[in-house]
Write a protein that holds these residues in place. Structure first.
Motif, PDB file in Angstrom:
ATOM      1  N   GLU A 169      29.559  37.248  57.877  1.00  0.00           N
ATOM      2  CA  GLU A 169      30.722  37.620  57.060  1.00  0.00           C
ATOM      3  C   GLU A 169      31.096  36.487  56.103  1.00  0.00           C
ATOM      4  OE1 GLU A 169      33.908  39.309  55.205  1.00  0.00           O
ATOM      5  OE2 GLU A 169      32.300  40.281  56.353  1.00  0.00           O
ATOM      6  N   HIS A 172      28.482  36.336  53.382  1.00  0.00           N
ATOM      7  CA  HIS A 172      28.680  37.433  52.428  1.00  0.00           C
ATOM      8  C   HIS A 172      29.772  37.080  51.420  1.00  0.00           C
ATOM      9  CE1 HIS A 172      29.271  41.470  50.829  1.00  0.00           C
ATOM     10  NE2 HIS A 172      30.566  41.312  51.052  1.00  0.00           N
ATOM     11  N   GLN A 173      30.886  36.562  51.909  1.00  0.00           N
ATOM     12  CA  GLN A 173      31.992  36.241  50.998  1.00  0.00           C
ATOM     13  C   GLN A 173      31.652  35.064  50.090  1.00  0.00           C
ATOM     14  OE1 GLN A 173      36.074  36.369  52.355  1.00  0.00           O
ATOM     15  NE2 GLN A 173      35.462  37.349  54.282  1.00  0.00           N
ATOM     16  N   SER A 176      29.403  36.393  47.381  1.00  0.00           N
ATOM     17  CA  SER A 176      29.982  37.454  46.555  1.00  0.00           C
ATOM     18  C   SER A 176      30.723  36.871  45.353  1.00  0.00           C
ATOM     19  CB  SER A 176      30.944  38.296  47.388  1.00  0.00           C
ATOM     20  OG  SER A 176      32.145  37.586  47.636  1.00  0.00           O
ATOM     21  N   SER A 177      31.265  37.761  44.532  1.00  0.00           N
ATOM     22  CA  SER A 177      32.010  37.341  43.338  1.00  0.00           C
ATOM     23  C   SER A 177      33.477  37.053  43.643  1.00  0.00           C
ATOM     24  CB  SER A 177      31.923  38.432  42.266  1.00  0.00           C
ATOM     25  OG  SER A 177      32.453  39.657  42.757  1.00  0.00           O
ATOM     26  N   SER A 178      33.881  37.180  44.897  1.00  0.00           N
ATOM     27  CA  SER A 178      35.274  36.933  45.254  1.00  0.00           C
ATOM     28  C   SER A 178      35.633  35.472  45.013  1.00  0.00           C
ATOM     29  CB  SER A 178      35.528  37.294  46.715  1.00  0.00           C
ATOM     30  OG  SER A 178      34.769  36.462  47.564  1.00  0.00           O
ATOM     31  N   GLU A 179      36.899  35.241  44.720  1.00  0.00           N
ATOM     32  CA  GLU A 179      37.346  33.899  44.368  1.00  0.00           C
ATOM     33  C   GLU A 179      37.691  33.048  45.583  1.00  0.00           C
ATOM     34  OE1 GLU A 179      40.557  34.293  41.637  1.00  0.00           O
ATOM     35  OE2 GLU A 179      39.280  35.038  39.997  1.00  0.00           O
ATOM     36  N   ARG A 180      37.812  33.678  46.745  1.00  0.00           N
ATOM     37  CA  ARG A 180      38.145  32.919  47.941  1.00  0.00           C
ATOM     38  C   ARG A 180      37.501  33.561  49.172  1.00  0.00           C
ATOM     39  NH1 ARG A 180      44.518  34.069  49.291  1.00  0.00           N
ATOM     40  NH2 ARG A 180      44.343  36.298  49.754  1.00  0.00           N
ATOM     41  N   VAL A 181      37.498  32.829  50.266  1.00  0.00           N
ATOM     42  CA  VAL A 181      36.977  33.322  51.530  1.00  0.00           C
ATOM     43  C   VAL A 181      38.168  33.661  52.425  1.00  0.00           C
ATOM     44  CG1 VAL A 181      35.617  32.757  53.584  1.00  0.00           C
ATOM     45  CG2 VAL A 181      34.892  31.915  51.336  1.00  0.00           C
ATOM     46  N   GLU A 182      38.263  34.913  52.837  1.00  0.00           N
ATOM     47  CA  GLU A 182      39.396  35.371  53.637  1.00  0.00           C
ATOM     48  C   GLU A 182      38.948  35.647  55.076  1.00  0.00           C
ATOM     49  OE1 GLU A 182      40.938  38.773  51.635  1.00  0.00           O
ATOM     50  OE2 GLU A 182      41.923  37.586  50.069  1.00  0.00           O
ATOM     51  N   THR A 238      29.074  26.038  47.114  1.00  0.00           N
ATOM     52  CA  THR A 238      30.295  26.640  46.576  1.00  0.00           C
ATOM     53  C   THR A 238      31.502  25.853  47.073  1.00  0.00           C
ATOM     54  OG1 THR A 238      30.481  28.180  48.452  1.00  0.00           O
ATOM     55  CG2 THR A 238      29.257  28.942  46.505  1.00  0.00           C
ATOM     56  N   LYS A 240      34.966  27.541  47.394  1.00  0.00           N
ATOM     57  CA  LYS A 240      36.047  28.525  47.342  1.00  0.00           C
ATOM     58  C   LYS A 240      37.146  28.164  48.352  1.00  0.00           C
ATOM     59  CE  LYS A 240      32.957  32.395  46.148  1.00  0.00           C
ATOM     60  NZ  LYS A 240      32.541  33.782  46.520  1.00  0.00           N
TER      61      LYS A 240
END
Length: 296
Positions: A169, A172-173, A176-182, A238, A240
């Protein structure tokens, strides 16, 4: 010594690796999925395997996942308990030895590292069902003289693991193009073992079964969720923000770290991969896959 080995759950995350590892070592491997789709049917359809001289069974087939076990506990008990009994009965009739893959079954309120004789107190239907499978193994060992080795892996990770688990998980984050890891909870500490180290232990147990013995399988070192995310981002290049989105999971285990002294002293086994080593191997594999897709 070469053996005829039946693997249940041979198409799963662990099963694929076990099959490849033991085949390369010269063992004859048979996957249960080639004969039936559900381990609970083994008793009724054992004749399908009647011509195979099985000497050892590695029982991996199970419903996995703590969260999902709260949603459908009946299915977890059916597969993980009844299915295990079917496998044990198959072994009894064949006079075959067994390697049973269990789970973290200790009291989550206690502080590790956990030895194999630490207090047992499973914290979810999944962990409880795996513990009941252990109890079946012990009963068949005592009453039917069935040779069974129980392995209790802590947190496994590696190639082809499903996204429902923490490390896939996070990866994946990160990719991905997401700006942060949640993530839900950054403080829980786990003992993360790269799957190749589990494979080496299984190979040892197959070659030298330890009847009635339970072994913890881990590294003996713990890392928080936040630390894991930081190591992954370091390797993936990265940076993030890592955010705790709240919502503590039901009966969360604060710290789960293995004491692996027993496996070291009895078998001479110890992990070759640190968490960072395993994550680098995972990254290299994913990079090679991406390059292969790019060339196609």
């Amino acid at each position: 010594m070469r053996k005829n080995i039946l693997i249940t759950g041979d198409k799963g995350f662990i099963g694929n690796s076990v099959e490849s590892r033991l085949s390369a070592s010269g063992h004859s491997i048979f996957g249960l999925s080639d004969f039936l789709s559900d381990v609970r049917d083994l008793g009724r359809k054992a004749e399908a395997l009647s011509k195979i001289p099985v000497e050892h069974v590695i029982h991996l087939a199970a419903k996995v996942g703590v969260k999902k076990s709260w949603e459908d506990p009946a299915e977890y008990y059916s597969v993980n308990v009844h299915g295990t009994q079917q496998v044990l009965e198959f072994c009894r009739q064949r006079d075959a030895s067994l390697t049973y893959l269990s789970a973290f079954v200790y009291d989550p309120a206690k502080c590790g590292p956990f030895t194999e004789d630490a207090e047992i107190k499973p914290s979810s239907p999944y962990n409880h069902s795996k513990w009941l499978g252990e109890e079946l193994c012990r009963f068949y060992q005592e009453k039917f003289n069935l040779s069974c080795t129980i392995l209790r892996p802590f947190n496994l990770f590696g190639i082809r693991q499903k996204r429902e688990f923490l490390i896939p998980e996070i990866v994946h984050q990160v990719e991905s193009s997401s700006e942060r890891v949640e993530l839900r909870g950054l403080s829980p500490i786990r003992d993360y073992l790269f799957i190749e180290d589990l494979m080496s232990l299984i190979e040892m147990v197959v070659d030298t079964p330890s009847a009635g013995t339970v072994f913890n399988v881990g590294t003996g070192k713990g890392h928080s969720v936040e630390e894991v995310a930081g190591i992954i981002q370091k390797i993936w290049g990265t940076n993030k923000p890592v955010c705790d989105v709240g919502g503590v999971r039901l009966f969360e285990v604060g710290s789960a770290v293995a004491d692996i002294t027993k496996a070291k002293s009895r078998l001479g086994w110890g992990p070759r991969y640190t968490l960072e080593d395993g994550l680098r191997a995972l990254h290299q594999h994913r990079s090679a896959d991406d390059a292969s897709v790019g060339r196609a």
